[in-house]
Design an enzyme around this catalytic site. Sequence first.
Site, short mmCIF file in Angstrom:
data_model
loop_
_atom_site.label_atom_id
_atom_site.label_comp_id
_atom_site.label_asym_id
_atom_site.label_seq_id
_atom_site.Cartn_x
_atom_site.Cartn_y
_atom_site.Cartn_z
N LYS A 112 0.82 -1.21 0.00
CA LYS A 112 0.00 0.00 0.00
C LYS A 112 0.86 1.27 0.00
O LYS A 112 0.52 2.24 -0.66
CB LYS A 112 -0.95 0.02 1.21
N LYS A 195 -5.10 -10.42 -7.12
CA LYS A 195 -6.30 -10.73 -6.34
C LYS A 195 -7.36 -9.66 -6.57
O LYS A 195 -7.02 -8.50 -6.88
CB LYS A 195 -5.96 -10.87 -4.86
N LYS A 198 -10.44 -3.85 -4.05
CA LYS A 198 -11.12 -2.57 -4.33
C LYS A 198 -10.13 -1.52 -4.81
O LYS A 198 -10.52 -0.51 -5.38
CB LYS A 198 -11.85 -2.07 -3.09
P1 TYM Z 1 -10.51 -6.18 4.22
O1 TYM Z 1 -11.62 -5.24 4.58
O2 TYM Z 1 -9.49 -5.73 3.25
O3 TYM Z 1 -11.11 -7.53 3.67
C1 TYM Z 1 -12.16 -8.20 4.33
C2 TYM Z 1 -12.02 -9.71 4.20
O4 TYM Z 1 -12.07 -10.11 2.83
C3 TYM Z 1 -10.96 -10.94 2.51
N1 TYM Z 1 -10.58 -10.74 1.11
C4 TYM Z 1 -10.45 -11.71 0.20
N2 TYM Z 1 -10.60 -13.06 0.29
C5 TYM Z 1 -10.40 -13.78 -0.85
N3 TYM Z 1 -10.06 -13.22 -2.04
C6 TYM Z 1 -9.90 -11.89 -2.17
N4 TYM Z 1 -9.60 -11.35 -3.35
C7 TYM Z 1 -10.10 -11.07 -1.02
N5 TYM Z 1 -10.02 -9.72 -0.80
C8 TYM Z 1 -10.32 -9.54 0.50
C9 TYM Z 1 -9.87 -10.49 3.47
O5 TYM Z 1 -8.89 -11.48 3.65
C10 TYM Z 1 -10.67 -10.25 4.73
O6 TYM Z 1 -10.90 -11.44 5.43
N6 TYM Z 1 -7.37 -5.92 8.10
C11 TYM Z 1 -8.63 -6.51 7.65
C12 TYM Z 1 -9.81 -6.14 8.51
C13 TYM Z 1 -9.64 -6.43 9.96
C14 TYM Z 1 -9.74 -7.71 10.59
C15 TYM Z 1 -9.58 -7.45 11.97
C16 TYM Z 1 -9.91 -9.00 10.10
C17 TYM Z 1 -9.45 -5.52 10.94
N7 TYM Z 1 -9.40 -6.14 12.16
C18 TYM Z 1 -9.60 -8.52 12.90
C19 TYM Z 1 -9.95 -10.03 11.02
C20 TYM Z 1 -9.79 -9.79 12.41
C21 TYM Z 1 -8.92 -5.98 6.24
O7 TYM Z 1 -8.49 -4.94 5.86
O8 TYM Z 1 -9.80 -6.71 5.55
#
Ligand code: TYM
Length: 329
Positions: A112, A195, A198
């Site tokens: 990022k 992957k 967004k």
């Molecule tokens: P975030 O908001 O980017 O994504 C949310 C969830 O979606 C999954 N994901 C995917 N899985 C498969 N293929 C893809 N292309 C794909 N893109 C996104 C992510 O792995 C995630 O599970 N840091 C985290 C949010 C967070 C969190 C937490 C998660 C904050 N605190 C505590 C678990 C526990 C994030 O930015 O996810």
Amino acid sequence: KPRIYSGMQPSSGSLHLGNYVGALMQWRELQAEGEAFFSIVDLHALTSAKDPKVLRQQVRTLAAQYIAGGIDPEASCLYVQSHVAAHSQMAWLLSTITGFGEASRMTQFKDKSAKEGVEAANVGLFTYPILMAGDILLYDTDLVPVGGDQKQHVELTRDLAERFNKRFGKTFRVPKPHILGETARIMDLQDPTRKMSKSAETDKGIIWLLDEPGKTVKKIKSAVTDTDGSIRVDAENKPGVTNLLGILSAFTGRPIDDLVAEFDGQGYGAFKGAVAEAVIDELSPIRDRTLDLLDDPAELDRILDANAERASAVADATLDRAMVAMGLR
Ligand code: TYM
């Protein structure tokens, strides 16, 4: 009963197919097996600049998608991270036991920050995995269902929990990631070597949960494949077809081998048609339900308020334990 914890950022108007398959589908299954907490991580979302009005609306839209996607807000605790003050406080405590080098090795930060250059990145983007570790540890979590891109962050969380326990006495439960192999990484339909995310340059290869069904069908039918014509798993040479097989398997609940046996030889047109149909069958009712829920924002707010209290009760107790262990309070 295992404790389950996960969260997503309210960082766009709609979840995409990767979020849905990599996270929400698993959450729905796991919530029956344990005591689950699912958060909307609005503090994390602040690391990319947001219009305050838009952010507030995106939080409600995400809550509606969680519920429409099958999270039961009576059984599971569905809440907003910033409603529970302990998250910010825990992040500070944990930052004091995190190595600068350790945090610098987080690949998501590297990716990022590389876009605009490290100098331009905000410090929140750097400490983001520490805030996430706090989220997980506050709830004595056993399992963290996430996509593959979050694995490194859950591993950091485990390291911090073990380090804290060693230094200050047993305080935290050490969580495990829960990642399903086949759907851990849903790829962009236009560039299946990346992957689905967004932050892609165009959204032509992204399926949004709240897109109109017609648009979704079009995007799936124009997914990039190859000229070889066979339908089988080969991530290296056939990333597009492999991705579509993973998606079809997730949406039909059928093993990939079965799908290969059925579709190989039928041509990409028929195969894509089947993928589009399976995706639409499941996603359009979720889209409709989300839009219905958004018609009554007061009810959504009521649910989020009530669950913030439930979450705070658990989080405050853990925070207190950690502070006392460190010699505070
Ligand atoms: P975030 O908001 O980017 O994504 C949310 C969830 O979606 C999954 N994901 C995917 N899985 C498969 N293929 C893809 N292309 C794909 N893109 C996104 C992510 O792995 C995630 O599970 N840091 C985290 C949010 C967070 C969190 C937490 C998660 C904050 N605190 C505590 C678990 C526990 C994030 O930015 O996810």
